[in-house]
Scaffold this motif. Structure first.
Motif, mmCIF file in Angstrom:
data_model
loop_
_atom_site.group_PDB
_atom_site.id
_atom_site.type_symbol
_atom_site.label_atom_id
_atom_site.label_comp_id
_atom_site.label_asym_id
_atom_site.label_seq_id
_atom_site.Cartn_x
_atom_site.Cartn_y
_atom_site.Cartn_z
ATOM 1 N N ASN A 21 2.180 2.195 -3.463
ATOM 2 C CA ASN A 21 1.193 3.303 -4.210
ATOM 3 C C ASN A 21 1.133 4.632 -4.071
ATOM 4 O OD1 ASN A 21 0.586 1.129 -5.549
ATOM 5 N ND2 ASN A 21 -1.223 0.516 -4.043
ATOM 6 N N VAL A 22 1.069 5.255 -2.499
ATOM 7 C CA VAL A 22 1.762 6.473 -2.403
ATOM 8 C C VAL A 22 2.435 6.739 -2.453
ATOM 9 C CG1 VAL A 22 1.140 7.986 -0.058
ATOM 10 C CG2 VAL A 22 -0.467 5.341 -0.630
ATOM 11 N N PHE A 23 3.543 6.832 -1.978
ATOM 12 C CA PHE A 23 4.917 6.961 -1.947
ATOM 13 C C PHE A 23 5.330 6.719 -3.692
ATOM 14 C CE2 PHE A 23 4.609 6.440 2.319
ATOM 15 C CZ PHE A 23 4.472 7.699 2.669
ATOM 16 N N GLN A 27 0.536 -1.090 -0.088
ATOM 17 C CA GLN A 27 0.316 -0.244 0.115
ATOM 18 C C GLN A 27 0.664 1.136 -0.338
ATOM 19 O OE1 GLN A 27 -2.622 -0.417 3.289
ATOM 20 N NE2 GLN A 27 -3.742 -1.842 2.343
ATOM 21 N N ALA A 28 2.404 1.440 0.402
ATOM 22 C CA ALA A 28 2.465 2.465 0.472
ATOM 23 C C ALA A 28 3.926 2.727 -0.494
ATOM 24 C CB ALA A 28 3.848 2.006 1.562
#
Length: 105
Positions: A24-26, A21-22
């Motif tokens: 996809n964000v960073f 998930q990280a």
């Protein structure tokens, strides 16, 4: 007064996010690599410009010292009015080099 949800959010520890998930964000590592390379190029350009400016300063200092020596030699035989015009002629901008800092861009 603070609402219950605000109080709870302040007291809760930060949540742990899985790596998937990280990601996809960073931004990816390539993103940072590209920007780091860009910063390195900018640093090299700045260093080259600094070197050119230092050479130009040396040239200007040499020109200034030569012109002041010439004025001192000539001022011994010149009248006060001629000394003033000699000083004025020695400080003209005609010999000023082009200080182009854009690096040809």
């Amino acid at each position: 007064m603070l609402s219950k949800s605000r109080k709870k959010s302040r007291l809760d520890p930060p949540m742990v996010v899985p790596a998937e998930q990280a990601a996809n964000v960073f931004p990816s590592a390539r993103y940072f690599q590209i920007h780091f390379e860009y910063l390195q190029e900018q640093l090299q350009l700045i260093l080259r410009n600094q070197e050119v400016l230092q050479q130009q300063i040396l040239q200007l200092e040499n020109q200034l010292s030569r012109s002041t020596q010439d004025i001192r030699l000539n001022s011994k035989t010149l009248s006060p009015l001629d000394r003033l015009t000699a000083n004025r002629n020695a400080t003209k901008d005609s010999d000023t080099p082009n200080l182009n800092l854009t690096g040809g861009r």
